[in-house]
Scaffold this active site. Structure first.
Site, PDB file in Angstrom:
ATOM      1  N   HIS A 157      41.275  28.635  33.079  1.00 19.20           N
ATOM      2  CA  HIS A 157      41.188  28.664  31.624  1.00 19.20           C
ATOM      3  C   HIS A 157      40.250  29.790  31.200  1.00 19.20           C
ATOM      4  O   HIS A 157      39.192  30.003  31.810  1.00 19.20           O
ATOM      5  CB  HIS A 157      40.678  27.331  31.091  1.00 19.20           C
ATOM      6  CG  HIS A 157      40.857  27.169  29.618  1.00 19.20           C
ATOM      7  ND1 HIS A 157      39.933  27.627  28.718  1.00 19.20           N
ATOM      8  CD2 HIS A 157      41.864  26.628  28.890  1.00 19.20           C
ATOM      9  CE1 HIS A 157      40.345  27.358  27.488  1.00 19.20           C
ATOM     10  NE2 HIS A 157      41.522  26.752  27.570  1.00 19.20           N
ATOM     11  N   HIS A 158      40.637  30.522  30.165  1.00 18.33           N
ATOM     12  CA  HIS A 158      39.878  31.709  29.765  1.00 18.33           C
ATOM     13  C   HIS A 158      38.455  31.375  29.324  1.00 18.33           C
ATOM     14  O   HIS A 158      37.566  32.227  29.361  1.00 18.33           O
ATOM     15  CB  HIS A 158      40.604  32.437  28.626  1.00 18.33           C
ATOM     16  CG  HIS A 158      40.392  33.916  28.605  1.00 18.33           C
ATOM     17  ND1 HIS A 158      39.136  34.495  28.649  1.00 18.33           N
ATOM     18  CD2 HIS A 158      41.270  34.952  28.558  1.00 18.33           C
ATOM     19  CE1 HIS A 158      39.260  35.813  28.616  1.00 18.33           C
ATOM     20  NE2 HIS A 158      40.534  36.120  28.568  1.00 18.33           N
ATOM     21  N   SER A 159      38.207  30.134  28.932  1.00 16.24           N
ATOM     22  CA  SER A 159      36.859  29.767  28.493  1.00 16.24           C
ATOM     23  C   SER A 159      35.851  29.808  29.639  1.00 16.24           C
ATOM     24  O   SER A 159      34.643  29.885  29.415  1.00 16.24           O
ATOM     25  CB  SER A 159      36.858  28.367  27.870  1.00 16.24           C
ATOM     26  OG  SER A 159      37.229  27.386  28.829  1.00 16.24           O
ATOM     27  N   GLY A 161      35.401  32.228  31.610  1.00 16.07           N
ATOM     28  CA  GLY A 161      34.824  33.555  31.696  1.00 16.07           C
ATOM     29  C   GLY A 161      35.809  34.621  31.286  1.00 16.07           C
ATOM     30  O   GLY A 161      37.026  34.407  31.287  1.00 16.07           O
ATOM     31  N   ASN A 343      32.201  34.264  28.200  1.00 15.02           N
ATOM     32  CA  ASN A 343      32.903  35.342  27.516  1.00 15.02           C
ATOM     33  C   ASN A 343      31.941  36.157  26.669  1.00 15.02           C
ATOM     34  O   ASN A 343      31.270  35.618  25.789  1.00 15.02           O
ATOM     35  CB  ASN A 343      34.009  34.756  26.617  1.00 15.02           C
ATOM     36  CG  ASN A 343      35.151  34.180  27.408  1.00 15.02           C
ATOM     37  OD1 ASN A 343      36.136  34.848  27.683  1.00 15.02           O
ATOM     38  ND2 ASN A 343      35.027  32.903  27.805  1.00 15.02           N
TER      39      ASN A 343
END
Length: 498
Positions: A157-159, A161, A343
């Site tokens: 999941h992009h959250s 990093g 991020n």
């Protein structure tokens, strides 16, 4: 637990009841989930890695448990506090829950193993992740393909990093194939180490000081223009319709994730001949490939000099250029808790030009001009700050709506990452290719470049129904680089004759 007890499944994923995780006591709560991470809550990263050896499950499990699973976001879940805010909370990681061996049709695997892996990875784009556990998975394929003896599809999941922090994590979890006792060699630092607008020395002279002052005037003007374009894109400014523009904005469209190898030596040859950067060359190759595909499929005008202007959302890492080296050094010395994960992103709206040029090098010249212009702007800083302000003032729902509206008004997503410069091993498996991509943005096409040793992988994530002939588009990237390299060779011969 032996390999036979690992999770096996056809094409299904257990889902949690709550979209934003469970509630938790205050004592369990960690740091807040950042605004940048909240805005990409529907975005996922998929990295295909091929190994030159069969899958060694005990070694893979032990390596992931000892290395990957110790990092904060990889051993945390997202929970909601008493005020309704999303936060990270540590949890117990059962590595076997994250190692998935898909049940594939044996006949399909025997007939075309590459297609079997590709079809399965495409299916992941329609399946949610289990939010009751850390949001990462390894999908394992222990059969040979045309590129590797075994393959892993890593979904994150992009959250957890951005590209920079995940690249740092990859570097920290791999070892040099030549010497497994050490970390792989790092990509070289850029030649410029000072600030872009660093004040000149007093001895530099009046002209240098005037040029330095003028650079701030140019910076301010370009930033104002880009900020106006940013708001115009949110409100009304849309790209024209092309073959690359999604018509149906439903975000559940299945993504086909494919890749093709390019020669890094060829790219560097063009870079040196044109006196530009690798990124300039790759943008030029992208211009050329999209132009070839568009005019071939549409049968439209191919007059030299006539162009269609579309735009790309380019996510930009805001960490300093030295941070990758610094982070790996901290991990090496056992101070991984000091590394700032997550991020740290801004973005720029990058113009792309679809047109036919008699000289293939014009695509690179155009790319260099666009990139140089964007370097003289604080657009990326403004968009990062604007995203955080909008999130805090108007809340997640409004910020997400604005963010997705802006992306849907552009045409493609674009990224370029520098990978290991020597062959690496991941948990004892010599890696022969790395191909990162992702899905989630409301665009029909995502273009991602990733270097590894002496190759650059062009990775495309495409709406499956929109690009049934995606192999032709991949061919266009390969052929465009070949044409540009040949033109650069002729340019070098001309200079030698002169």
């Amino acid at each position: 637990m032996d390999a036979a007890t690992l999770r096996k499944r056809p094409l299904s994923v257990k889902t949690a009841a709550g979209r934003e995780g469970r509630t938790a006591p205050e004592a369990e709560l960690g740091e807040p989930v950042s605004p940048s991470a909240r805005l990409v809550e529907d975005f996922y990263i998929i990295v295909l890695m091929g190994a030159s050896t069969p899958l060694n499950l005990p070694a893979l499990r032990a390596g992931i448990e000892a290395q990957l699973a110790r990092y904060p976001h990889f051993r945390s879940i997202q929970v909601t506090d008493k005020d309704g805010n999303l936060r990270w909370a540590p949890t117990t990681v059962n590595v076997d829950n994250h190692l998935i061996r898909p049940t594939l049709d044996p006949a399909a695997v025997a007939a075309n193993p590459d297609k079997a892996v590709e079809d399965y990875v495409a299916s992941l784009s329609t399946l949610p992740m289990d939010r009751s556990q850390p949001l990462w998975e390894f999908h394992l394929f222990d059969f040979p393909t045309s590129e590797a003896t075994s393959t892993a599809a890593i979904r994150v999941h992009h959250s957890l990093g951005d590209g920079m922090s995940l690249l740092t994590l990859l570097m920290a979890c791999t070892r040099s194939a030549a010497d497994p006792t050490r970390l792989p060699a790092m990509p070289p630092l850029p030649s410029r180490t000072g600030a872009i607008y660093q004040r000149p020395r007093p001895s530099a002279g009046v002209l240098a000081i005037v040029a330095w002052v003028w650079s701030f005037v140019v910076l301010a003007w370009h930033t104002v223009v880009d900020v106006v374009g940013f708001f115009a894109t949110i409100l009304f400014l849309k790209d024209p319709h092309t073959l690359f523009k999604r018509v149906n904005h439903a975000e559940t469209q299945r993504k086909r994730i494919v890749h093709r190898r390019l020669s890094l030596d060829d790219v560097k040859f063009v870079k040196n001949a044109m006196k530009c950067t690798v990124n300039d060359v790759l943008i030029g190759v992208t211009y050329a490939a999209l132009s070839r595909y568009h005019f071939r499929k549409s049968g439209g005008e191919t007059d030299t000099g006539k162009e269609i202007r579309v735009r790309s959302m380019l996510l930009v890492n805001l960490r300093p250029t030295t941070s990758l080296h610094a982070c790996v050094d901290m991990i090496k010395s056992g101070k991984e808790s000091h590394v700032k994960w997550g991020n740290e992103l801004g973005f720029i709206i990058l113009p792309f030009f679809i047109g036919m040029h008699s000289d293939p090098l014009d695509y690179v010249r155009k790319g260099k001009k666009v990139v140089d212009r964007k370097k003289s702007s604080l657009e990326v800083v403004f968009t990062h700050v604007a995203a955080e302000v909008i999130f805090k003032v108007f809340g997640l729902k409004a910020a997400s709506a604005i963010f997705h509206r802006m992306i849907s008004h552009t045409t493609i997503s674009f990224a370029n990452m520098t990978g290991p410069v020597e062959q690496v091993e991941f948990c004892g498996h010599p890696i022969v290719f790395i191909a990162p991509s992702g899905y989630g943005p409301p665009e029909a096409l995502t273009v991602n470049y990733q270097s590894y040793v002496n190759t650059i992988m062009i990775n495309l994530a495409l709406d499956e129904g929109h690009f049934p002939d995606y192999d032709e588009l991949l061919d266009d990237f390969v052929e465009s680089l070949e044409h540009i390299k040949n033109a650069a060779s002729r340019l070098g011969m001309h200079h030698r004759k002169a």
